[in-house]
Motif scaffolding. Structure first.
Motif, PDB file in Angstrom:
ATOM      1  N   LYS A  14       0.815  -1.224   0.000  1.00  0.00           N
ATOM      2  CA  LYS A  14       0.000   0.000   0.000  1.00  0.00           C
ATOM      3  C   LYS A  14       0.850   1.277   0.000  1.00  0.00           C
ATOM      4  CE  LYS A  14      -4.051   1.958   0.273  1.00  0.00           C
ATOM      5  NZ  LYS A  14      -5.001   1.885  -0.809  1.00  0.00           N
ATOM      6  N   PRO A  15       1.877   1.394   0.861  1.00  0.00           N
ATOM      7  CA  PRO A  15       2.700   2.611   0.803  1.00  0.00           C
ATOM      8  C   PRO A  15       3.433   2.764  -0.532  1.00  0.00           C
ATOM      9  CG  PRO A  15       3.073   1.456   2.860  1.00  0.00           C
ATOM     10  CD  PRO A  15       2.243   0.565   2.003  1.00  0.00           C
ATOM     11  N   LEU A  18       1.059   4.218  -3.091  1.00  0.00           N
ATOM     12  CA  LEU A  18       0.878   5.665  -2.922  1.00  0.00           C
ATOM     13  C   LEU A  18       2.085   6.434  -3.459  1.00  0.00           C
ATOM     14  CD1 LEU A  18      -0.722   5.797   0.642  1.00  0.00           C
ATOM     15  CD2 LEU A  18      -1.858   6.014  -1.567  1.00  0.00           C
ATOM     16  N   LEU A  55       1.411  13.331  -2.898  1.00  0.00           N
ATOM     17  CA  LEU A  55       1.652  12.404  -1.794  1.00  0.00           C
ATOM     18  C   LEU A  55       0.820  12.781  -0.572  1.00  0.00           C
ATOM     19  CD1 LEU A  55       3.318   9.924  -1.091  1.00  0.00           C
ATOM     20  CD2 LEU A  55       5.083  11.453  -0.229  1.00  0.00           C
ATOM     21  N   ALA A  59      -2.320  10.538   0.835  1.00  0.00           N
ATOM     22  CA  ALA A  59      -2.278  10.073   2.227  1.00  0.00           C
ATOM     23  C   ALA A  59      -3.524  10.532   2.980  1.00  0.00           C
ATOM     24  CB  ALA A  59      -1.015  10.582   2.907  1.00  0.00           C
ATOM     25  N   ALA A  62      -6.371   8.359   1.889  1.00  0.00           N
ATOM     26  CA  ALA A  62      -6.258   7.029   2.481  1.00  0.00           C
ATOM     27  C   ALA A  62      -6.680   7.041   3.941  1.00  0.00           C
ATOM     28  CB  ALA A  62      -4.820   6.517   2.350  1.00  0.00           C
ATOM     29  N   LEU A  63      -6.380   8.116   4.658  1.00  0.00           N
ATOM     30  CA  LEU A  63      -6.777   8.214   6.058  1.00  0.00           C
ATOM     31  C   LEU A  63      -8.272   8.461   6.231  1.00  0.00           C
ATOM     32  CD1 LEU A  63      -3.871  10.316   7.575  1.00  0.00           C
ATOM     33  CD2 LEU A  63      -4.415   7.926   8.040  1.00  0.00           C
TER      34      LEU A  63
END
Length: 85
Positions: A14-15, A18, A55, A59, A62-63
């Motif tokens: 996943k990271p 991203l 980025l 992020a 995603a949060l």
């Protein structure tokens, strides 16, 4: 998380997904700037700014996604057993 306690391949990648998406967006912006101005410095600055903005936005997105039932269960397991008062 897999049943044996190790993170699944999806959790591990996943990271990287991203970062790859942000790099792709930055590369696109950098190439457009390079083709428009033919100045490498401006293209690199455009790449850097677009990469960082993409980025941060990815992020934050995603949060903002609500956790699934599996994720909620995993969080509860990591918190430990409920304490008896």
């Amino acid at each position: 998380m897999s049943r044996d306690g190790r993170p699944s391949m999806r959790d591990v990648l996943k990271p990287l997904e991203l970062l790859a998406l942000a790099a792709g967006m930055g590369l696109f912006t950098g190439l457009i700037a390079l083709m428009s101005t033919r100045d490498v410095v401006i293209a690199l600055v455009g790449f850097g700014i677009a990469f960082i903005v993409a980025l941060v936005l990815l992020a934050m997105f995603a949060l903002s996604i609500a956790p699934t039932e599996d994720e909620k269960r995993d969080i509860a397991e990591q918190d430990g057993p409920p304490s008896a008062h």
